[in-house]
Design a protein around this motif. Structure first.
Motif, PDB file in Angstrom:
ATOM      1  N   ASP A  11      35.270  19.574 -55.839  1.00 30.07           N
ATOM      2  CA  ASP A  11      36.705  19.825 -55.836  1.00 30.07           C
ATOM      3  C   ASP A  11      37.088  20.774 -54.702  1.00 30.07           C
ATOM      4  OD1 ASP A  11      39.330  19.571 -56.770  1.00 30.07           O
ATOM      5  OD2 ASP A  11      39.150  21.359 -58.010  1.00 30.07           O
ATOM      6  N   TYR A  12      36.399  21.862 -54.579  1.00 31.50           N
ATOM      7  CA  TYR A  12      36.635  22.804 -53.489  1.00 31.50           C
ATOM      8  C   TYR A  12      35.579  22.505 -52.424  1.00 31.50           C
ATOM      9  CZ  TYR A  12      39.784  25.373 -56.540  1.00 31.50           C
ATOM     10  OH  TYR A  12      40.822  25.730 -57.355  1.00 31.50           O
ATOM     11  N   PHE A  13      35.749  21.387 -51.715  1.00 32.43           N
ATOM     12  CA  PHE A  13      34.729  20.942 -50.763  1.00 32.43           C
ATOM     13  C   PHE A  13      34.497  22.018 -49.715  1.00 32.43           C
ATOM     14  CE2 PHE A  13      32.912  18.702 -47.200  1.00 32.43           C
ATOM     15  CZ  PHE A  13      31.923  17.984 -47.839  1.00 32.43           C
ATOM     16  N   HIS A  14      33.213  22.300 -49.450  1.00 30.77           N
ATOM     17  CA  HIS A  14      32.871  23.368 -48.509  1.00 30.77           C
ATOM     18  C   HIS A  14      31.593  23.033 -47.737  1.00 30.77           C
ATOM     19  CE1 HIS A  14      29.825  24.620 -51.415  1.00 30.77           C
ATOM     20  NE2 HIS A  14      30.768  24.694 -52.344  1.00 30.77           N
ATOM     21  N   LEU A  15      31.241  23.921 -46.831  1.00 32.23           N
ATOM     22  CA  LEU A  15      30.098  23.730 -45.946  1.00 32.23           C
ATOM     23  C   LEU A  15      28.800  23.514 -46.728  1.00 32.23           C
ATOM     24  CD1 LEU A  15      29.124  23.658 -43.020  1.00 32.23           C
ATOM     25  CD2 LEU A  15      28.888  26.152 -43.123  1.00 32.23           C
ATOM     26  N   GLY A  16      28.662  24.163 -47.881  1.00 28.44           N
ATOM     27  CA  GLY A  16      27.460  23.981 -48.699  1.00 28.44           C
ATOM     28  C   GLY A  16      27.301  22.540 -49.154  1.00 28.44           C
ATOM     29  N   HIS A  17      28.414  21.901 -49.503  1.00 24.13           N
ATOM     30  CA  HIS A  17      28.349  20.491 -49.897  1.00 24.13           C
ATOM     31  C   HIS A  17      27.902  19.631 -48.714  1.00 24.13           C
ATOM     32  CE1 HIS A  17      31.584  21.606 -53.040  1.00 24.13           C
ATOM     33  NE2 HIS A  17      30.410  21.541 -53.644  1.00 24.13           N
ATOM     34  N   LEU A  18      28.490  19.870 -47.563  1.00 20.71           N
ATOM     35  CA  LEU A  18      28.121  19.097 -46.378  1.00 20.71           C
ATOM     36  C   LEU A  18      26.637  19.269 -46.052  1.00 20.71           C
ATOM     37  CD1 LEU A  18      29.048  17.253 -44.090  1.00 20.71           C
ATOM     38  CD2 LEU A  18      29.616  19.319 -42.783  1.00 20.71           C
ATOM     39  N   ARG A  19      26.145  20.492 -46.132  1.00 22.49           N
ATOM     40  CA  ARG A  19      24.722  20.745 -45.857  1.00 22.49           C
ATOM     41  C   ARG A  19      23.828  20.079 -46.901  1.00 22.49           C
ATOM     42  NH1 ARG A  19      25.079  27.014 -43.764  1.00 22.49           N
ATOM     43  NH2 ARG A  19      25.947  26.498 -41.710  1.00 22.49           N
ATOM     44  N   LEU A  20      24.275  20.038 -48.150  1.00 16.66           N
ATOM     45  CA  LEU A  20      23.537  19.324 -49.196  1.00 16.66           C
ATOM     46  C   LEU A  20      23.396  17.856 -48.818  1.00 16.66           C
ATOM     47  CD1 LEU A  20      22.433  18.993 -52.202  1.00 16.66           C
ATOM     48  CD2 LEU A  20      24.800  18.410 -52.760  1.00 16.66           C
ATOM     49  N   GLU A  62      34.440   9.729 -49.167  1.00 17.30           N
ATOM     50  CA  GLU A  62      34.268   8.434 -48.499  1.00 17.30           C
ATOM     51  C   GLU A  62      34.473   8.523 -46.990  1.00 17.30           C
ATOM     52  OE1 GLU A  62      35.421   5.043 -51.809  1.00 17.30           O
ATOM     53  OE2 GLU A  62      37.047   5.880 -50.581  1.00 17.30           O
ATOM     54  N   ASN A  63      35.166   9.547 -46.556  1.00 16.77           N
ATOM     55  CA  ASN A  63      35.455   9.676 -45.135  1.00 16.77           C
ATOM     56  C   ASN A  63      34.486  10.580 -44.388  1.00 16.77           C
ATOM     57  OD1 ASN A  63      37.946   8.094 -44.279  1.00 16.77           O
ATOM     58  ND2 ASN A  63      38.462   8.879 -46.308  1.00 16.77           N
ATOM     59  N   LEU A  64      33.411  10.949 -45.032  1.00 14.21           N
ATOM     60  CA  LEU A  64      32.353  11.706 -44.367  1.00 14.21           C
ATOM     61  C   LEU A  64      31.311  10.723 -43.839  1.00 14.21           C
ATOM     62  CD1 LEU A  64      31.863  14.541 -47.001  1.00 14.21           C
ATOM     63  CD2 LEU A  64      33.077  14.701 -44.817  1.00 14.21           C
ATOM     64  N   ARG A  65      30.952  10.851 -42.579  1.00 18.41           N
ATOM     65  CA  ARG A  65      29.978   9.928 -41.972  1.00 18.41           C
ATOM     66  C   ARG A  65      28.636   9.944 -42.673  1.00 18.41           C
ATOM     67  NH1 ARG A  65      31.422  11.437 -35.981  1.00 18.41           N
ATOM     68  NH2 ARG A  65      30.461  13.326 -36.709  1.00 18.41           N
ATOM     69  N   VAL A  66      28.247  11.070 -43.217  1.00 16.75           N
ATOM     70  CA  VAL A  66      26.936  11.209 -43.838  1.00 16.75           C
ATOM     71  C   VAL A  66      26.847  10.494 -45.188  1.00 16.75           C
ATOM     72  CG1 VAL A  66      27.405  13.412 -44.999  1.00 16.75           C
ATOM     73  CG2 VAL A  66      25.078  12.897 -44.227  1.00 16.75           C
ATOM     74  N   LEU A 117      16.912  20.652 -53.799  1.00 16.08           N
ATOM     75  CA  LEU A 117      17.418  21.056 -52.497  1.00 16.08           C
ATOM     76  C   LEU A 117      17.979  22.472 -52.542  1.00 16.08           C
ATOM     77  CD1 LEU A 117      19.135  17.715 -51.478  1.00 16.08           C
ATOM     78  CD2 LEU A 117      16.837  18.508 -50.938  1.00 16.08           C
ATOM     79  N   LYS A 118      17.837  23.167 -51.435  1.00 12.74           N
ATOM     80  CA  LYS A 118      18.289  24.554 -51.310  1.00 12.74           C
ATOM     81  C   LYS A 118      19.808  24.621 -51.231  1.00 12.74           C
ATOM     82  CE  LYS A 118      14.277  26.649 -50.667  1.00 12.74           C
ATOM     83  NZ  LYS A 118      13.764  27.480 -51.717  1.00 12.74           N
ATOM     84  N   LEU A 121      23.321  29.773 -48.775  1.00 11.49           N
ATOM     85  CA  LEU A 121      23.534  31.147 -49.227  1.00 11.49           C
ATOM     86  C   LEU A 121      24.945  31.621 -48.916  1.00 11.49           C
ATOM     87  CD1 LEU A 121      20.157  32.830 -48.217  1.00 11.49           C
ATOM     88  CD2 LEU A 121      20.892  32.103 -50.484  1.00 11.49           C
ATOM     89  N   GLY A 122      25.536  32.326 -49.871  1.00 13.02           N
ATOM     90  CA  GLY A 122      26.824  32.963 -49.645  1.00 13.02           C
ATOM     91  C   GLY A 122      28.040  32.078 -49.820  1.00 13.02           C
ATOM     92  N   ILE A 123      27.844  30.823 -50.236  1.00 14.27           N
ATOM     93  CA  ILE A 123      29.006  29.959 -50.434  1.00 14.27           C
ATOM     94  C   ILE A 123      28.808  29.115 -51.682  1.00 14.27           C
ATOM     95  CG2 ILE A 123      28.166  28.095 -48.946  1.00 14.27           C
ATOM     96  CD1 ILE A 123      31.155  27.721 -48.123  1.00 14.27           C
ATOM     97  N   CYS A 124      29.837  29.094 -52.517  1.00 19.62           N
ATOM     98  CA  CYS A 124      29.840  28.245 -53.707  1.00 19.62           C
ATOM     99  C   CYS A 124      31.284  28.042 -54.149  1.00 19.62           C
ATOM    100  CB  CYS A 124      28.992  28.839 -54.828  1.00 19.62           C
ATOM    101  SG  CYS A 124      29.649  30.358 -55.532  1.00 19.62           S
ATOM    102  N   SER A 125      31.523  26.982 -54.863  1.00 23.22           N
ATOM    103  CA  SER A 125      32.882  26.670 -55.312  1.00 23.22           C
ATOM    104  C   SER A 125      33.451  27.766 -56.200  1.00 23.22           C
ATOM    105  CB  SER A 125      32.900  25.328 -56.047  1.00 23.22           C
ATOM    106  OG  SER A 125      32.508  24.295 -55.173  1.00 23.22           O
TER     107      SER A 125
END
Length: 141
Positions: A11-20, A62-66, A117-118, A121-125
């Motif tokens: 819901d609160y999409f962030h860099l941690g999700h992208l790295r996951l 759906e709009n993320l290339r990964v 998966l790791k 650090l320092g970011i979470c919803s």
């Protein structure tokens, strides 16, 4: 082709999700992201603050290339896993106990691999929600 599956609210999409998602691609060619249904969340957590509807979260993912495929789920369970064509289940290092242990056991019994998966650090919803709430409270004072 190897398919990896991961679950979340996103819901609160962030860099941690992208790295996951990027980590998932180290294990498989095809990434399936399962996004939890907002109505299901509110059924069990009526006070939950959901920023985006299920459909909006799907659109973002759906709009993320990964990301190769997005699907909706209610809960992480054997019944849900049975319906999905995947080879590897990706769980966060902190996804332990209860439904996650049951999902991991189902995978082992049904020839699916599980990777832990790791977190970034320092970011979470939850932290983002707290920060937004605190900022809003300061603005109102």
């Amino acid at each position: 082709m190897t398919k990896i599956l991961t679950f979340g609210v996103y819901d609160y999409f962030h860099l941690g999700h992208l790295r996951l998602f990027k980590q998932c691609k180290n294990y498989a060619d095809y990434l399936i992201v399962a996004v939890q249904d907002g109505e299901y969340i509110l059924k069990y957590k009526p006070d939950a603050k959901i920023m985006y509807s299920t459909e909006e979260r799907i659109e973002i993912l759906e709009n993320l290339r990964v990301v190769d495929e997005v699907m909706v789920y209610d809960s992480v369970s054997a019944d849900t896993l049975k319906k999905i064509d995947f080879d590897i289940l990706a769980l966060g290092e902190d996804h332990r106990g209860g439904r996650f242990d049951e999902a991991e056991q189902w995978c082992h019994e049904n020839g699916k691999d599980v990777v832990r998966l790791k977190r970034t650090l320092g970011i979470c919803s939850s932290g983002i929600k707290r920060r937004l709430s605190n900022d809003s409270q300061r603005e109102n004072n």
